[in-house]
Scaffold this motif. Structure first.
Motif, PDB file in Angstrom:
ATOM      1  N   LEU A 342       0.658  -1.304  -0.100  1.00  0.00           N
ATOM      2  CA  LEU A 342       0.050  -0.135   0.115  1.00  0.00           C
ATOM      3  C   LEU A 342       0.962   1.190   0.005  1.00  0.00           C
ATOM      4  O   LEU A 342       0.282   2.344   0.038  1.00  0.00           O
ATOM      5  N   HIS A 343       2.071   1.338   0.089  1.00  0.00           N
ATOM      6  CA  HIS A 343       3.017   2.231   0.281  1.00  0.00           C
ATOM      7  C   HIS A 343       4.089   2.352  -1.034  1.00  0.00           C
ATOM      8  O   HIS A 343       5.017   1.679  -0.905  1.00  0.00           O
ATOM      9  N   CYS A 344       3.709   2.997  -1.985  1.00  0.00           N
ATOM     10  CA  CYS A 344       4.390   3.061  -3.065  1.00  0.00           C
ATOM     11  C   CYS A 344       4.457   4.247  -3.808  1.00  0.00           C
ATOM     12  O   CYS A 344       3.397   4.819  -3.917  1.00  0.00           O
ATOM     13  N   HIS A 345       5.658   4.875  -4.432  1.00  0.00           N
ATOM     14  CA  HIS A 345       5.347   6.074  -5.212  1.00  0.00           C
ATOM     15  C   HIS A 345       5.771   5.919  -6.849  1.00  0.00           C
ATOM     16  O   HIS A 345       6.700   5.233  -7.120  1.00  0.00           O
ATOM     17  N   SER A 346       5.059   6.720  -7.297  1.00  0.00           N
ATOM     18  CA  SER A 346       5.192   6.768  -8.801  1.00  0.00           C
ATOM     19  C   SER A 346       5.544   7.863  -9.235  1.00  0.00           C
ATOM     20  O   SER A 346       5.905   8.778  -8.624  1.00  0.00           O
ATOM     21  N   ASP A 374       1.169   8.364  -3.792  1.00  0.00           N
ATOM     22  CA  ASP A 374       2.115   9.603  -3.978  1.00  0.00           C
ATOM     23  C   ASP A 374       2.135  10.580  -2.874  1.00  0.00           C
ATOM     24  O   ASP A 374       1.155  10.486  -2.179  1.00  0.00           O
ATOM     25  N   HIS A 375       2.971  11.596  -2.918  1.00  0.00           N
ATOM     26  CA  HIS A 375       2.986  12.715  -1.920  1.00  0.00           C
ATOM     27  C   HIS A 375       1.849  13.781  -2.149  1.00  0.00           C
ATOM     28  O   HIS A 375       1.634  13.851  -3.235  1.00  0.00           O
ATOM     29  N   SER A 376       1.559  14.356  -1.261  1.00  0.00           N
ATOM     30  CA  SER A 376       0.341  15.199  -1.629  1.00  0.00           C
ATOM     31  C   SER A 376       0.896  16.530  -1.531  1.00  0.00           C
ATOM     32  O   SER A 376       2.187  16.776  -1.659  1.00  0.00           O
ATOM     33  N   ILE A 413      -2.791   7.580  -1.086  1.00  0.00           N
ATOM     34  CA  ILE A 413      -2.051   8.957  -0.997  1.00  0.00           C
ATOM     35  C   ILE A 413      -1.163   8.855   0.262  1.00  0.00           C
ATOM     36  O   ILE A 413      -1.806   8.156   1.189  1.00  0.00           O
ATOM     37  N   GLU A 414       0.207   9.502  -0.029  1.00  0.00           N
ATOM     38  CA  GLU A 414       0.772   9.552   1.162  1.00  0.00           C
ATOM     39  C   GLU A 414       0.738  11.209   1.654  1.00  0.00           C
ATOM     40  O   GLU A 414       1.161  11.830   1.212  1.00  0.00           O
ATOM     41  N   ALA A 415      -0.161  11.559   2.539  1.00  0.00           N
ATOM     42  CA  ALA A 415      -0.868  12.866   2.761  1.00  0.00           C
ATOM     43  C   ALA A 415       0.218  13.453   3.903  1.00  0.00           C
ATOM     44  O   ALA A 415       0.454  12.886   4.952  1.00  0.00           O
ATOM     45  N   PRO A 529       6.652  -0.912   1.774  1.00  0.00           N
ATOM     46  CA  PRO A 529       7.985  -0.866   1.241  1.00  0.00           C
ATOM     47  C   PRO A 529       8.573   0.491   0.733  1.00  0.00           C
ATOM     48  O   PRO A 529       9.692   0.904   1.054  1.00  0.00           O
ATOM     49  N   ASP A 530       7.427   1.649   1.046  1.00  0.00           N
ATOM     50  CA  ASP A 530       7.726   2.991   0.485  1.00  0.00           C
ATOM     51  C   ASP A 530       8.856   2.957  -0.700  1.00  0.00           C
ATOM     52  O   ASP A 530       9.824   3.545  -0.849  1.00  0.00           O
ATOM     53  N   ALA A 531       8.162   2.223  -1.665  1.00  0.00           N
ATOM     54  CA  ALA A 531       9.163   2.053  -2.822  1.00  0.00           C
ATOM     55  C   ALA A 531       9.008   3.247  -3.901  1.00  0.00           C
ATOM     56  O   ALA A 531       7.928   3.871  -3.715  1.00  0.00           O
ATOM     57  N   HIS A 532      10.193   3.544  -4.328  1.00  0.00           N
ATOM     58  CA  HIS A 532      10.172   4.543  -5.359  1.00  0.00           C
ATOM     59  C   HIS A 532      10.614   4.096  -6.639  1.00  0.00           C
ATOM     60  O   HIS A 532      10.637   4.913  -7.721  1.00  0.00           O
ATOM     61  N   SER A 533      10.550   2.659  -6.654  1.00  0.00           N
ATOM     62  CA  SER A 533      10.942   2.107  -8.021  1.00  0.00           C
ATOM     63  C   SER A 533      10.526   0.640  -8.068  1.00  0.00           C
ATOM     64  O   SER A 533      10.453   0.210  -6.706  1.00  0.00           O
TER      65      SER A 533
HETATM   66 ZN   LIG Z   1       6.536   7.465   1.099  1.00  0.00          ZN
END
Ligand SMILES: [Zn+2]
Ligand SMILES: [Zn+2]
Length: 576
Positions: A342-346, A374-376, A413-415, A529-533
């Motif tokens: 549930l924690h992943c950034h595109s 993604d970030h808010s 969303i990661e607000a 994972p707070d994945a960025h890739s």
């Molecule tokens: Zn994050």
């Protein structure tokens, strides 16, 4: 590259420039750039660079900027590497001796022609060092102590680097013709978040002491000390430290258990054995009358003591021996229990990849959903999404979902949790998300009361489904912010908000030591994972190790649930 690591490289460059007799002003420029980077209120150098703000930071000039850009883009600095290669290794070591600054190193080099730590130690002992101008016996004494300290402290590393190094060492050890079996023990096997040295246990056909000694003569060894008949501590040139325990095959099970530790766990088990009229002496189990009990494997060892098997992750001397006596060791969560993340950034914020590609990567890992978070908007430094971007992203997710079977992309969303505890965006916008992770990314330096109030206020917002990386710590570089985490856990339980165990190896936040409290309060843990890739998705495996250390079972982890159940969890919070 986080700001702390970048600052460390910059200040190392400054020291090396000065050490090599370079221009003082040039050296200072690197020092001030390091300070400037540390003073930033963000870790996201990448975005600062892309937005053009980095070059405007006071204290950063053209030369230092190009080093920082190297670090951001490649994770390394060519200039730093060149400098290191051009500096004798002994000098680099001297720089790490507490109490020995660059000025003194210059005097030592010029006055005594000393190049290595060993020569320095000798000069400190025989009085030459004390006779140097402005040194004296006290300084010489201090430097000797500093050298001893340096020898004792082993470079600490984060779990993934240490685990990788351990695998490499293990492969080499297994190639030895006299070794039948070798396994990783110690804190790597217990999956600690920070690792000092690497322990390996090896069963040998014969003569364990000789086998152990043969490794002290292998290439890349700087120092080796014997720590027992067939145990050696080997320090390699790159700072890696290996404790190798060579034993006879019949000693292997207990040797492996003993080398796995922790020291408290080993003591607890010994005390338990003694209470039952047994003794663990060396690597064997004996009756107090002296008869040895044959042990086949670790399971057999525990059962001979009347204990259930204790997984290595739990061997921290908390209450595991007592639980094993009652047969109350939980069946810990496993990687295979995870159904999605549930924690992943595109690319919509600071990720490097598009949503479709991330979804494919998640699907390839056998998961059935991927939540994009993604970030808010307020996280401008991380390319936070404006409201229009949210609508655009949701349309894209709908289009992608229409092409997928048996897999679903969720709209998370990661607000940012703002300074007053409000969640970023207005209600209408927040309503559009399937779930909301609330995280703190700014104003880390609030005092404990303010920070706690801020997070407690955020927990009152029914949109909040998950509290992200709840203490903000960065392992080996940033302390958790001041916060009453017990109060936060209690309220999260009361409000039905899940807490994240952020699986990025730099964070591993919530700390495993706090997981039992979360469980007691009925708080679900989300392993993010707070994945960025796509590769960042693999942090989940590291998070699982930490969750196991925290005594968590599959039922305690939010993302062992199906997508529908995760959505129901968020909906329940909203309905309250
Ligand atoms: Zn994050
Ligand atoms: Zn975050």
């Amino acid at each position: 590259m986080d700001s702390r690591s970048a600052a460390h490289v910059l200040s190392q460059i400054g020291a090396l420039v000065e050490l090599q007799g370079g221009n003082r002003f040039k050296a200072r420029a690197y020092e001030s750039a390091a300070k400037a980077i540390l003073g930033l209120d963000t870790d996201d150098l990448g975005h600062l660079n892309r937005s053009g703000e980095l070059e405007k930071v006071s204290g950063i000039g053209p030369a230092t900027l190009s080093v920082i850009r190297d670090l951001i883009e490649t994770g390394e600095s060519r200039y730093f590497d060149q400098l290191r290669q051009a500096t004798p290794e002994g000098l680099l070591e001297m720089l790490r001796v507490p109490g020995l600054g660059i000025g003194r190193i210059h005097v030592i080099r010029e006055g005594l022609g000393i190049q290595t730590l060993e020569e320095l130690e000798e000069a400190a002992r025989d009085g030459r060092l004390a006779r140097l101008p402005r040194f004296g016996p006290k300084t010489a004494e201090k430097i000797l102590k500093g050298i001893a300290f340096l020898r004792e402290t082993v470079a600490l590393s984060l779990y993934p680097q240490a685990a990788e190094e351990a695998q490499r060492l293990l492969a080499g050890i297994r190639r030895h013709p006299e070794i039948i079996r070798a396994e990783i023990a110690g804190s790597v096997r217990r999956r600690r978040e920070i690792i000092g040295d690497i322990d390996i246990v090896a069963a040998c056909r014969a003569a364990p002491a000789e086998v152990a000694a043969s490794f002290t003569r292998s290439p890349g060894v700087r120092r080796a000390t014997s720590t027992g008949e067939a145990s050696v501590t080997i320090r390699y040139v790159d700072g890696t430290c290996l404790d190798l325990h060579c034993v006879l095959p019949e000693e292997f099970p207990i040797a492996w258990w003993r080398a796995t530790g922790s020291a408290t766990h080993v003591d607890d088990v010994r005390a338990h054995a003694a209470a039952r009229g047994l003794a663990v002496s060396g690597d064997s189990l004996t009756e107090l009358t002296g008869g040895a009990i044959a042990i086949e494997n670790e399971e057999g060892f525990f059962s001979a003591l009347g204990l259930a098997f204790i997984p290595p992750e739990l061997r921290e001397g908390a209450r595991e021996v007592e639980a094993a006596t009652r047969g109350a060791i939980p069946s810990l969560v496993e990687y295979a229990d995870i159904q999605g993340v549930l924690h992943c950034h595109s690319r919509y914020s600071d990720g490097t990849t598009g949503i479709a590609e991330l979804a494919a990567a998640a699907q390839a890992r056998g998961w059935s959903y991927l939540g994009i978070s993604d970030h808010s908007e307020s996280a401008f430094y991380a390319g936070g999404m404006k409201r229009e971007a949210v609508a655009e992203q949701h349309d894209e997710i709908d289009r992608i979902n229409a092409t997928l079977t048996g897999f679903r992309v969720l709209k998370g969303i990661e607000a940012d949790i703002l300074a007053d505890g409000r969640i970023d965006y207005d209600e209408q916008t927040l309503d559009r998300f399937d779930y909301v992770i609330g995280s703190i990314h700014s104003r880390f330096s609030m005092d404990g009361t303010q920070m706690t109030d801020r997070v407690l206020a955020a927990l009152d917002d029914p949109h909040l489904s998950i509290l992200g990386h709840p203490t903000g710590r960065l392992l080996l570089s940033r302390e958790p912010y001041a916060i009453d985490i017990d109060a936060v856990i209690e309220k999260a339980g009361d409000r039905g908000v899940a807490i994240e165990l952020n699986a990025d190896p730099h964070r591993l936040d919530l700390d495993w030591r706090l997981c039992p409290a979360a469980k007691r309060n009925g708080v679900m843990i989300e392993i993010g994972p707070d994945a960025h890739s796509p590769r960042g998705l693999d942090y989940v495996a590291i998070g699982i190790g930490i969750a196991r250390k925290g005594w968590l079972e599959a039922g305690d982890v939010l993302n062992t649930l199906s997508a529908d159940d995760v959505l129901a969890h968020a909906a329940r919070r909203r309905a309250r």
